[in-house]
Structures are given as C-alpha cells and as structure tokens.
Scaffold this active site. Structure first.
Site, PDB file in Angstrom:
ATOM      1  N   HIS A 133       0.865  -1.193   0.000  1.00 14.48           N
ATOM      2  CA  HIS A 133       0.000   0.000   0.000  1.00 14.48           C
ATOM      3  C   HIS A 133       0.894   1.234   0.000  1.00 14.48           C
ATOM      4  O   HIS A 133       1.832   1.321   0.791  1.00 14.48           O
ATOM      5  CB  HIS A 133      -0.871  -0.046   1.265  1.00 14.48           C
ATOM      6  CG  HIS A 133      -1.959   0.973   1.306  1.00 14.48           C
ATOM      7  ND1 HIS A 133      -1.707   2.319   1.409  1.00 14.48           N
ATOM      8  CD2 HIS A 133      -3.304   0.845   1.285  1.00 14.48           C
ATOM      9  CE1 HIS A 133      -2.857   2.973   1.442  1.00 14.48           C
ATOM     10  NE2 HIS A 133      -3.845   2.099   1.366  1.00 14.48           N
ATOM     11  N   ARG A 189      -5.932  10.534  -0.164  1.00 16.42           N
ATOM     12  CA  ARG A 189      -5.599  10.888  -1.555  1.00 16.42           C
ATOM     13  C   ARG A 189      -6.869  11.013  -2.390  1.00 16.42           C
ATOM     14  O   ARG A 189      -6.953  11.858  -3.271  1.00 16.42           O
ATOM     15  CB  ARG A 189      -4.638   9.845  -2.144  1.00 16.42           C
ATOM     16  CG  ARG A 189      -3.216  10.054  -1.652  1.00 16.42           C
ATOM     17  CD  ARG A 189      -2.260   8.982  -2.150  1.00 16.42           C
ATOM     18  NE  ARG A 189      -2.394   7.745  -1.406  1.00 16.42           N
ATOM     19  CZ  ARG A 189      -2.607   6.547  -1.936  1.00 16.42           C
ATOM     20  NH1 ARG A 189      -2.713   6.417  -3.249  1.00 16.42           N
ATOM     21  NH2 ARG A 189      -2.704   5.484  -1.179  1.00 16.42           N
TER      22      ARG A 189
END
Ligand code: MEZ
Length: 528
Positions: free
Chosen positions: A313, A333
């Site tokens: 990740h 994000r």
C-alpha cells in the site's frame, strides 16, 4: 534536521503544486516503472517452492518456507472428536463472520473458531471503504472493467463477475443488519472515488468502515448464538482416505491442548500474510496475519494461484516510530491529498493504481528525493493540511477521525502538519484457488476472503477486499450448508499429512519451520 523544520517545504510549495501538471504515463512507461521499482520484481526475494501442488512456482522466500513447513501435529495423534459440527469456520474476521452467519441461516450447525478474539482481524482495521456499484451512473459492468484494468487483466473472470454482480445485494444485507454507511444530505448513500476507479463507488463509515461493519457482524454472530471458540488456532486439517476434508485440529492457545473438530465441511477464512514481513517490509496488517490458511490448504493438496504478487500500500506510516507501517488510508488521496517529495513537487497521480503509486514513491526515495527521519527511515510527504485548506477547517475531523486520533496520540496534528509515508505490506494478491462458490480443489474445503486468490489479479483496487469478504464469505457459507444436508461425516485421518511429510523427505527439505505460524515470529512467549 528536526521533522517540523522539514514540514516547511510542504507548506511553502502548496501554491506551486496547485499549478503543477502531473506526469501522464503511457502503458509502456507504467510497465517499466513497476518492473524497475515494485518489490514484486526483486528477483533475489523469490525462490521456487520445493514440492506440493505449486512445486516449481516462484514465490517470496518467507512464504515458500511456510508452505514447505512441517505441521505441529504428530501423525499418531488420537483423533477422537471434541466437537462434531456440520460446518467449521476458521477465522473471526469479515469473511469468517459472513460465512458463519449464512451457513447458520441455512440451518447448518456451525462452529466458528478463531485464534484471537472474534473480529480481531484485518477487516476491523479497514479504513477507506467498500466498493459497490450503487450509484445511478455506475454499474457492475463498470466495476468489473475497472477491477480488471487495475489487476493487469490477470483477474479470474468468474470470481470477478460474481463479486461485482452480488455487490448491491451485499450493501442491502449490511444496511438491513444495521451498518451505518455515510449518507449525503438528501439521505442517499454517499460514494467516494478510489484509486484506479472511473466512478465514485466507495461506501464508507468515515475512516472506520471495517470497524463499523465488524461491529454489526460480530453482534450478529453473538445474537445468533453461533458456537464460538476464541484463542483456538487451526493447526492442521483432517481428511478421509479419499482426501475429502473432514475437520480440523485446533490448538487451545491458553493451555496448548489439541482440540479435534469433526466437520462435514470446513471454511478457511484466516486472512493474509502481512506478519511474515516479506522482504523486511513493515505491515499494515493485523497481528494474526501469518498466512495460516495457505499452509493448511497447501498440505491438503489445494493449489495456490498468483503467489508471486503482493500489494504494498503506498501510504504506510514512517514517522513517528510507533506508527511505522500502519495504514494511512488512500481516502486522504481520494479527497485530494498530494504526495510531495523533498523538493516540494508532486511526482505521480495520487489516484493511479497502488502498484504505480508505490513504485513512484520508491523511485523518489531511491533517487534521493525522499525525506529521512532521525532513525534512518525514508519516505515522502502526504499533504494532509491541504484538505483543511481546500475544503475548510474540520474536514479531517469529519472524514478521517480515526487518523486524526491515531496521530494525535503521538503528538502529531495532521490538520497542521503533513505525514511521512512509504509503502507498507498490505495484501496478498494471490492465494488458494477457488471456484465461484469458494470451493477449493479439495472436496468440502472452502476458502473465503484474503486467503483465496485470483479475484484481484496482480493488483487489488482499494475497497474491493471488503466486498470480496462479504460475497465469498456468503457463498462459501451457503454452499457448505447445502452440501452438508446430504453428506455424512467422513473418517478423521491425517493421511494427507503423512503424504506431505513423505514428499518433504523425498525432496530433501530440511527446514525447521513449523507452520502454520499462528503468531508472528517476534511474539514473546511466557519464557522470553
Ligand atoms: O481496500 C483497501 O485496502 C483500503 C480501502 C485501504 C485504505 O487505504 O483505506
């Protein structure tokens, strides 16, 4: 330099970054980037598995050792059952709870065994959401296409079709059980966009999505009075002479006693392998993520698929030390958070697929544009205060209360200061090969959730794991429950283990590894 002084580059570069054009990568450039920087492509980390159904297949050294490892169970163990049930579910996370609930609803006598406490799992730690095509401008077909693209076209089409088509009914089931998904002011379900997706499709409960889902599923398992064994680790499966699965040997972690369970069907839902710390990576995974189900199924002769690909990740914590490897949700994000290097520049589309974003971060760090901490770790910035600046004060508290608290505990205010991140071992893309009813090649052995493989191809999209758990937890539970209606309990033997040990000897495997590992290698025992 003090970490607070290093933050200045993020604060000072905000205006120039807003105007910056992001690199647009061609398919060939993406491929080259991944091959050069993604940890899946570090040849030295891999070796072929010595024997068994995947003999000769390359996987990471840590997993190969676990697959070839020996069982803690002596072959002469007396197999008098302590419990006799229709369906044994191993694992107390999302897939295990869903499997147990559906099998129970079909009338099967179910035992759910988990090596820690009910709900202690990766599922409970899931933050950013669950992908389901519920929005009017979306469809399961679009969900299928996005996932296929994200997985580099290597996804098992049957599994993927099953998952996306059943998504909406799963949302309905969870809502009826009482999961409080976020809603828009008009009362409709709120959906967000995740990396690699063309549509807003993530159902969220702020950044506590997994916790909220597991709150409800755990309650339901307890309310339905499903028989439960906690601190009971599955350490071997049982088979009859034809190789059909007939139960399991558990180990009571309090007193180390073996517990024999006779079951007409077994569902393995033991989660992932983060705690093997492949290639030395820190992990976002739960303490129990030691790949137990992979070892158990492998010894029974069930082939695994895509065991050479793992998900790192993009945003694992780097600072402070207490949060190293911990998940910093992709949701930041999705909401517009920039990734920033030491020069104050963005260097990737933050919502590209995870393999591309992670490879880009590793490139920045390897090429000297990372930020080094006093303890020698390196990472790039995730500009969390940008969300407050652009969407107004209180945005982080509203959408990311878990993350605000997680950092606040160590004196970091993510509303004011950016966080330092680097890829963390998050997910195993591959696993035990299953069909669309979650059954393996071993009769009456089912696998659901992260322990299974093929659905996500070579790169899982954000939010597809929670849906995977629910869909294949359900299908394994329903299929197992309907199977046991007409099946009789098979003999309890360790024939498969004798065969496995003979194979190991024939191949000269001298490993001292005992598997499943059950707890991470660094677990302190009473004597240490
Ligand atoms: O599916 C995931 O892995 C997920 C939603 C993670 C996250 O960043 O929150």
């Amino acid at each position: 330099m003090d970490i607070h002084a290093l933050h200045q580059v993020v604060h000072n570069s905000r205006d120039s970054r807003r105007a910056q054009a992001l690199p647009k990568l061609s398919p060939a450039e993406r491929d080259t980037l991944i091959k050069k920087y993604h940890p899946d492509h570090r040849e030295a980390a891999y070796r072929p598995v010595a024997f068994g159904p995947n003999a000769g297949d390359l996987t990471v050294r840590e997993l190969a050792s676990v697959l070839e490892g020996d069982s803690p169970v002596p072959t002469e163990l007396t197999l008098t059952p302590d419990y006799t049930v229709d369906v044994l579910v191993v694992g107390g996370g999302g897939a295990g709870c869903a499997a147990a609930l559906h099998a129970h609803a079909e009338g099967a006598k179910v035992l759910l065994a988990t090596k820690l406490r009910l709900a202690d799992s990766n599922s409970v730690m899931a933050q950013g959401g669950m992908q389901i095509a519920v929005a009017p401008n979306d469809s399961p077909v679009q969900h299928f296409l996005d996932t296929l693209k994200g997985g580099h076209m290597k996804n098992d089409h049957d599994l993927l079709k099953t998952m996306v088509e059943e998504g909406p009914s799963i949302a309905k089931w969870l809502l009826e059980l009482g999961v409080l998904f976020d809603r828009d002011p008009d009362g409709n379900l709120h959906v967000k966009k995740g990396g690699g997706s063309t549509k807003e499709r993530l159902l969220t409960c702020s950044d506590y999505t997994g916790l909220e889902i597991m709150r409800v599923l755990k309650d339901e398992v307890l309310n339905q009075k499903i028989q439960l064994l906690e601190f009971a680790a599955a350490i071997e499966l049982l088979s009859d002479e034809q190789g059909t699965c007939t139960g399991a040997v558990l180990q009571d972690l309090d007193n180390k006693r073996f517990v024999v369970v006779a079951a007409k069907a077994v569902i393995l839902a033991t989660g992932g392998i983060g705690r093997l710390h492949i290639q030395g990576f820190p992990t976002s995974n739960h303490y129990g993520a030691t790949g137990d189900g992979l070892a158990l199924a492998y010894r029974m002769g069930a082939p695994l698929v895509q065991i050479d690909t793992f998900q790192y990740h993009p945003s694992g914590g780097v600072y402070p030390e207490q949060l190293v490897g911990q998940l910093v949700t992709e949701g930041i994000r999705s909401e517009g958070g920039h990734l920033v290097n030491s020069k104050g520049e963005r260097f990737v589309n933050e919502l590209d697929t995870r393999d591309v974003v992670s490879s880009s971060i590793i490139r920045e760090c390897e090429e000297g544009r990372g930020i080094r901490t006093a303890t020698g770790r390196v990472g790039v910035w995730l500009d969390t205060p940008l969300l407050e600046a652009e969407q107004g004060e209180g945005t982080l508290d509203k959408h990311f209360p878990a993350m605000v608290r997680q950092y606040e505990r160590y004196g970091v205010d993510i509303r004011k200061d950016p966080v330092l991140i680097y890829p963390t071992l998050h997910y195993q893309n591959g696993g035990v090969k299953i069909d669309s009813n979650s059954e393996t090649s071993v009769k009456n052995l089912f696998v659901a959730g992260e322990t299974s493989g093929g659905l996500h191809g070579r790169n899982r999209l954000m939010g597809n794991s929670l849906l995977d758990l629910m869909v294949f937890g359900k299908r394994s539970g329903l299929t197992a429950a309907s199977r046991v209606k007409t099946a009789s309990q098979g003999k309890l033997t360790l024939t498969h283990l004798q065969r496995f040990r003979a194979e190991s000897k024939k191949h000269g495997v001298t490993s001292q590894v005992i598997s499943p590992m059950v707890l991470p290698a660094y677990t302190r025992t009473q004597n240490t």
